[in-house]
Write a protein that holds these residues in place. Structure first.
Motif, PDB file in Angstrom:
ATOM      1  N   GLY A 209       0.776  -1.218   0.000  1.00 51.93           N
ATOM      2  CA  GLY A 209       0.000   0.000   0.000  1.00 51.93           C
ATOM      3  C   GLY A 209       0.813   1.276   0.000  1.00 51.93           C
ATOM      4  O   GLY A 209       0.245   2.374  -0.093  1.00 51.93           O
ATOM      5  N   PHE A 210       2.135   1.173   0.096  1.00 53.29           N
ATOM      6  CA  PHE A 210       2.981   2.355  -0.021  1.00 53.29           C
ATOM      7  C   PHE A 210       3.343   2.628  -1.479  1.00 53.29           C
ATOM      8  O   PHE A 210       3.909   3.669  -1.803  1.00 53.29           O
ATOM      9  N   ASP A 211       3.036   1.683  -2.350  1.00 51.34           N
ATOM     10  CA  ASP A 211       3.397   1.760  -3.770  1.00 51.34           C
ATOM     11  C   ASP A 211       2.150   2.027  -4.607  1.00 51.34           C
ATOM     12  O   ASP A 211       1.358   1.120  -4.860  1.00 51.34           O
ATOM     13  N   PHE A 212       1.972   3.259  -5.032  1.00 49.31           N
ATOM     14  CA  PHE A 212       0.800   3.610  -5.825  1.00 49.31           C
ATOM     15  C   PHE A 212       0.674   2.721  -7.055  1.00 49.31           C
ATOM     16  O   PHE A 212      -0.428   2.280  -7.410  1.00 49.31           O
ATOM     17  N   PHE A 213       1.774   2.443  -7.717  1.00 44.87           N
ATOM     18  CA  PHE A 213       1.736   1.689  -8.967  1.00 44.87           C
ATOM     19  C   PHE A 213       1.290   0.250  -8.735  1.00 44.87           C
ATOM     20  O   PHE A 213       0.569  -0.326  -9.549  1.00 44.87           O
ATOM     21  N   ALA A 214       1.707  -0.329  -7.619  1.00 47.52           N
ATOM     22  CA  ALA A 214       1.283  -1.694  -7.298  1.00 47.52           C
ATOM     23  C   ALA A 214      -0.218  -1.733  -7.018  1.00 47.52           C
ATOM     24  O   ALA A 214      -0.933  -2.629  -7.480  1.00 47.52           O
TER      25      ALA A 214
END
Length: 324
Positions: A209-214
């Motif tokens: 959830g810290f990775d927008f792209f993921a």
């Protein structure tokens, strides 16, 4: 980088996340003055989740939120100026000052509302998803809920119903590690909330959830599947909130320096900025300009909210019942 995320989309994503962050930081500061009524639960730190999911949605799609709903509202298109007035309890607010922080709603953009009932959004989303299926549209419903709500019967029942009826519903478990002050490692017996998905006959996906792209990629796949008639998905987004469960929470259950370390090493806005500027397609100057524009927007919204009128006594009995 996702092919669907062109330069314009990337700038839009950053603006949404920055708006959520600036909104929450300002509410945090102003709540401490004692001027804002009611309770406030802040979404700062979780911006990539709401943004990554809602970037795939249209105004015809519906979301149901939680008591920590400001980020979901902004990502779905609710006006931050009206939201700020609502939080200040003013008649110009999104819900005319009657909802406050925990009950902001705007049906005109598909936001069914923040919700003080833990796990209360699941049945609402089943309703909107069933309506879409009956009408033959490709609209979807998205239920955001926390790790605490993952243990609620309403969520289990909603997931079961969505799977049985193959509804176009997506269940987004935002696992920030704490149900109020209780660690999810204590309250959830399986390692991951998404591990429960097979029991309901639906895919379970875990994402950073810290990775927008993921988040954007995983949500896109789940939403596409739902639109095409593939049924529901349980998406677990692992992230962390920067502030307490509510404003005033001393967070004695968190390790010393835990939040500061997250801000320095995992912050979703910093990760996003580093990634999109690495190839030179977007510059730091462009992102800095968005930062300034968003700050001005939020500052202006507070000035307006303070000056706006409160609901009058005559407003007490309005908007209580639905008129058909």
């Amino acid at each position: 980088m996702s092919e669907t995320l062109n330069r314009e989309s990337l700038l839009k994503a950053y603006r949404i996340m920055r708006t959520i962050r600036e909104f929450e930081e300002r509410v945090h500061a102003d709540f401490a003055t004692g001027e804002i009524p009611g309770f406030v639960h802040l979404y700062a730190g979780e911006e990539a989740s709401a943004t990554g999911v809602c970037m795939h949605l249209s105004g015809a799609d519906y979301i149901a939120s939680t008591h920590r709903g400001h980020g979901h509202c902004i990502a779905k298109g609710v006006d931050p100026v009206g939201m700020m007035a609502e939080i200040w309890g003013k008649a110009t607010g999104t819900c005319k000052g009657k909802g406050g922080s925990m009950h902001i709603a705007d049906l005109s953009v598909g936001m069914l509302g923040a919700n003080g009932i833990v796990g209360g959004g699941g049945p609402l989303i089943c309703g909107t998803a069933l309506a879409a299926k009956i009408r033959g549209t490709q609209d979807v419903g998205v239920c955001f809920f926390g790790d605490g709500a993952s243990n609620q019967g309403t969520i289990f029942e909603a997931m079961n119903l969505a799977a049985v009826w193959k509804l176009p519903a997506i269940f987004v478990a935002e696992n920030n590690g704490y149900a109020e002050a209780t660690s999810s490692k204590y309250s959830v017996p399986c390692e991951n909330i998404a591990d429960r998905a097979p029991a309901f006959g639906m895919p379970g996906v875990i994402v950073d959830g810290f990775d927008f792209f993921a988040v954007h990629k995983a949500a896109g796949e789940a939403i596409r599947r739902a639109r095409e008639g593939g049924g529901p998905t349980l998406l677990e987004v692992k992230l962390s909130r920067y502030y307490g469960h509510f404003e005033g929470d001393q967070q004695t259950y968190r390790a010393p320096g835990e939040v500061q370390k997250l801000r320095e090493t995992k912050d979703c806005l910093l990760q996003f900025r580093r990634r999109v500027t690495a190839d030179g397609e977007i510059t730091n100057e462009q992102l800095d300009a968005i930062d300034r524009e968003v700050k001005t927007l939020i500052d202006d919204s507070v000035v307006r909210a303070k000056a706006d009128p409160k609901p009058a006594p005559a407003d007490l009995l309005t908007d209580v019942y639905v008129s058909y």
